[in-house]
Design a protein around this motif. Structure first.
Motif, mmCIF file in Angstrom:
data_model
loop_
_atom_site.group_PDB
_atom_site.id
_atom_site.type_symbol
_atom_site.label_atom_id
_atom_site.label_comp_id
_atom_site.label_asym_id
_atom_site.label_seq_id
_atom_site.Cartn_x
_atom_site.Cartn_y
_atom_site.Cartn_z
ATOM 1 N N LEU A 185 0.871 -1.175 0.000
ATOM 2 C CA LEU A 185 0.000 0.000 0.000
ATOM 3 C C LEU A 185 0.912 1.229 0.000
ATOM 4 C CD1 LEU A 185 -3.055 0.487 0.041
ATOM 5 C CD2 LEU A 185 -2.896 0.877 2.484
ATOM 6 N N PRO A 186 1.159 1.819 -1.152
ATOM 7 C CA PRO A 186 2.230 2.813 -1.283
ATOM 8 C C PRO A 186 2.075 4.065 -0.444
ATOM 9 C CG PRO A 186 0.866 2.718 -3.268
ATOM 10 C CD PRO A 186 0.491 1.556 -2.436
ATOM 11 N N GLU A 187 0.850 4.475 -0.149
ATOM 12 C CA GLU A 187 0.664 5.726 0.591
ATOM 13 C C GLU A 187 0.327 5.522 2.070
ATOM 14 O OE1 GLU A 187 -2.192 8.081 -1.551
ATOM 15 O OE2 GLU A 187 -1.125 7.740 -3.428
ATOM 16 N N TYR A 188 0.490 4.309 2.553
ATOM 17 C CA TYR A 188 0.160 4.052 3.957
ATOM 18 C C TYR A 188 1.115 4.805 4.875
ATOM 19 C CZ TYR A 188 -0.723 1.596 8.319
ATOM 20 O OH TYR A 188 -1.032 1.292 9.624
ATOM 21 N N LEU A 189 0.552 5.458 5.886
ATOM 22 C CA LEU A 189 1.337 6.181 6.878
ATOM 23 C C LEU A 189 1.452 5.325 8.138
ATOM 24 C CD1 LEU A 189 -0.275 9.734 6.521
ATOM 25 C CD2 LEU A 189 1.840 8.893 5.448
ATOM 26 N N PRO A 190 2.652 4.945 8.557
ATOM 27 C CA PRO A 190 2.804 4.099 9.749
ATOM 28 C C PRO A 190 2.121 4.668 10.981
ATOM 29 C CG PRO A 190 4.866 4.234 8.555
ATOM 30 C CD PRO A 190 3.941 5.214 7.891
ATOM 31 N N ARG A 191 1.993 5.988 11.045
ATOM 32 C CA ARG A 191 1.342 6.612 12.202
ATOM 33 C C ARG A 191 -0.142 6.217 12.312
ATOM 34 N NH1 ARG A 191 1.945 12.510 9.388
ATOM 35 N NH2 ARG A 191 3.787 11.436 8.610
#
Length: 310
Positions: free
Chosen positions: A99-105
């Motif tokens: 998922l290229p735009e996933y933000l770990p936060r």
């Protein structure tokens, strides 16, 4: 008659889903839930819940279907002429978890334990024709819901979707990812309002000025948008290109109905051979197809709400 909405999204690949979600909630639509679809719907749900929390909205989020009804995702990715070799290698290596735009936060965001398909059915039962679905991804969740409880789902007020292209001999991405699902939804005898890529590529490209505004905006939501935009810009698929707010035009059609004009057409989904994934006019189900866009009105409505962060 439609008063309540569900957003069904594949947020996390192209950048426009995130802005469409923000547009919808800031515009005051009564969003009763968000459902996610395609290749790791759970991470997409986490990302949706995170953005909704930043927007100050308590909207439940439900993870849906990862895979199309019939075809293999790998086959689509391998055949996609837009993917650069290094991105294709990453897709194939990481599979549906990519998922290229996933933000770990977003990992601590809460997602409902109820599945998206069951939520769609329950919502249809409770709301009937007062319910509209803003479908801005592949239609797998909706198709599964129709398969599971057709009688409840056919009573909804309408499906507003970004997909297809009846004016050109091409297979648009959302429909191409799951043609069988699109075929089920189109033939379900519910009102369908189709915004094709012929409309969005023409009217929804972000200008240089708008891109600068995005990158200079302040606030928690703006920072998240910028982080995802940076990830989007660094994908080989999109490098050097301007974003296109395809999905926001779907939101605009209910927030500001004067933005989009429709005409009734008979449309079918190609399922075999060279027709596969195409939206073909001239036969099939009666569909409301977008034919004209008031671009000035659309941009005014969209950016007013996207930049309305308090």
């Amino acid at each position: 008659m439609i008063e309540k909405y569900i957003i069904d999204t594949d947020i996390g690949d192209d950048i426009d889903d995130a802005f469409a979600l923000e547009y919808a909630v800031n515009a005051g639509l009564d969003i009763i839930g968000v459902t996610t679809v395609f290749r790791n719907a759970y991470l997409r749900a986490k990302l949706s819940a995170y953005l909704l929390r930043l927007c100050g909205k308590k909207v439940p989020v439900y993870a849906g279907e990862d895979l199309p009804l019939v075809q293999a995702v790998d086959a689509i990715q391998k055949a996609d002429r837009y993917l650069q070799p290094q991105e294709l290698a990453k897709v194939m290596r990481e599979g549906k978890g990519w998922l290229p735009e996933y933000l770990p936060r977003a990992r601590r965001s809460k997602v409902s334990k109820e599945r998206a398909v069951d939520f769609l059915i329950d919502s249809a039962k409770r709301n009937g024709e007062r319910l509209g679905i803003l479908a801005i991804g592949p239609l797998t969740n909706l198709a599964r819901a129709f398969q599971k409880d057709f009688e409840s789902m056919r009573k909804i007020g309408g499906v507003y979707l970004m997909g297809g292209n009846v004016s050109q001999d091409t297979a648009e991405w959302n429909i191409r990812l799951d043609p069988e699902a699109a075929d089920i939804v189109f033939r379900a005898n519910v009102p369908v309002f189709l915004i094709g890529s012929d409309m969005t590529w023409k009217h929804c490209m972000v200008s240089n000025e708008e891109l600068c505004n995005i990158k200079q905006s302040e606030g928690a939501v703006a920072k998240a948008n910028r982080a995802m935009l940076e990830l989007w810009e660094n994908q080989p698929l999109y490098r050097g290109r301007m974003p296109c707010m395809h999905d926001s035009l779907v939101v605009a059609t209910v927030v500001c109905p004067a933005c989009v004009s429709y005409k009734k057409m008979f449309v079918r989904i190609g399922l075999c051979g060279a027709e596969r994934g195409k939206t073909i006019a001239g036969a099939g189900a009666p569909i409301n197809v977008a034919c004209k866009v008031n671009e000035t009105l659309f941009r005014r409505s969209m950016w007013k709400n996207i930049f309305s962060e308090k």
